[in-house]
Design a protein around this motif. Structure first.
Motif: not given
Ligand code: F3S
Length: 389
Positions: A343, A110, A286
């Motif tokens: 993730c 991401c 995240c």
């Molecule tokens: Fe990435 Fe998963 Fe968070 S896609 S933004 S780590 S929910």
């Protein structure tokens, strides 16, 4: 393409984009420089998703632009070491193989902008992951709507997107002025600030004022991820910081709706997203961790040993840089893991025995209870290391 001259798969993708353009009254299609597709984990798309992707690949469609993927449901090389069930893994590998056949780079992250897919200022792109969309629009000055997974996939196949929404300059002006009364002092607070803004402005373009210092890129990444999790914000400006603020945020803000965020709102956000005091795993990344974040963690751990595992999620590119610098080894020597391609939200945690999580991300705290049936508690990196060593 619409008439099927270039094959059934491209006709299907073109039909989808034309329909989208009609809904949003776009007057034409524009070429895109890059695409980022979501809906890659077997956990989120299931068997119907596999069938759809394999069918498309079999029809011979190919991405015609640079195209990368959002996190999959597992580390594609070392899934066994984190306890991903065999059947899940086999299904996940089929999804990746279908994307590979369609010429997608299987960089599953991401933070594509740290993994070889970094658009330039003003570039039109079609990205799907909401945190990456916010980063691309706000921090890089690229132009993308918050695409759904199928629309982004169609854009990769066709190389175009309908010209509407945030591709148009007039829609990139601020709609709200957000006054921060008590500037955030940690990355967790930036994340909570973003979450609080997203709750107050479900749709719109906030202009954020009142930050005491220039935020670093990790703080902006955290803010953008949360603003897009609690709301549908895909672009924000910070005067003097974000690249379009000069162009779109004149000194005149009198006409904008004004919102004030105080210290209490930030603290309350952290409290309300923390449902437990216990945790069996720490999960960081995240959005996926940057090299700086991994370095900071490795430095804080030092030669210590972890009482509870810390799982760090990042892209392969960042992983290999961190490995070269010795940060990965330091974290793993202490008992942590640095995991790629997946993730904490899209991995099958409920089947892997991960139940309660300590994290520093309000976006993760927003999704983990529903997506993984996990209990979550939030902490700053400092608090996390204190509780873990
Ligand atoms: Fe990435 Fe998963 Fe968070 S896609 S933004 S780590 S929910």
């Amino acid at each position: 393409m619409l008439n099927g001259r270039y094959g059934e798969g491209r006709a299907l993708a073109t039909r989808l984009l034309v329909a989208l353009g009609e809904v949003f009254e776009a007057d034409r299609m524009i070429p895109v420089k890059s695409v980022q597709v979501s809906g890659v984990s077997y956990k989120t798309i299931g068997d119907p998703g596999i069938d759809f992707l394999e069918d498309l690949a079999q029809k011979g469609v190919r991405s015609v632009v640079k195209a990368t993927l959002n996190p999959a449901g597992m580390d594609l090389r070392r899934w066994r070491t984190i306890g991903v069930p065999e059947q899940f893994a086999q299904n996940q590998l089929r999804i990746i193989s279908a994307f590979e056949k369609m010429n997608f780079s299987t960089t599953c992250t991401c933070i594509p902008y740290y993994a070889g897919n970094k658009p330039t200022y003003g570039a039109h792109i079609a990205w799907a992951e909401s945190s990456a969309v916010t980063f691309a629009n706000s921090i890089l000055g690229a132009r993308t709507n918050r695409e759904g997974g199928p629309a982004a996939l169609a854009s990769a196949i066709v190389g175009k997107t309908p010209f509407y929404g945030l591709h148009l300059a007039e829609n990139r002006r601020p709609t709200h002025e957000v006054k921060i009364e008590s500037p955030p002092s940690s990355q967790l607070e930036f994340s909570a600030l973003g979450y609080a803004i997203g709750e107050r402005i479900p749709q719109g373009v906030p202009l954020i004022e009142g930050l005491a210092k220039r935020p670093n890129l990790d703080e902006l990444k955290a803010l953008g991820a949360s603003i897009a999790a609690s709301g549908a914000v895909a672009l924000y400006h910070i005067r003097g910081v974000t690249p379009e603020s000069k162009r779109f945020c004149t000194t005149e803000t009198a006409g904008l709706e004004r919102i004030v965020i105080g210290e209490n709102e930030i603290l309350e956000t952290v409290q309300k997203l923390s449902a437990t005091n216990n945790f069996d795993h720490v999960c960081l990344g995240c959005p996926h961790m940057s090299l700086t974040e991994i370095r900071n963690l490795a430095m804080r751990i030092g030669e210590g040993k972890l009482k509870k595992p810390i799982w760090c999620f990042t892209s392969r590119k960042v992983y290999s840089l961190a490995k070269r610098k010795g940060y990965v080894d330091r974290i793993e020597r202490a008992g942590g893991k640095v995991i790629n391609d997946t993730c904490m939200v899209v991995a099958p945690f409920e089947e892997m025995g991960v139940q309660s999580i300590l994290t520093d991300s309000c976006k993760a705290a927003h999704y983990l209870p529903s997506m993984c049936r996990s209990n979550v508690t939030l902490g700053t990196l400092e608090q996390i290391v204190e509780k873990t060593i």
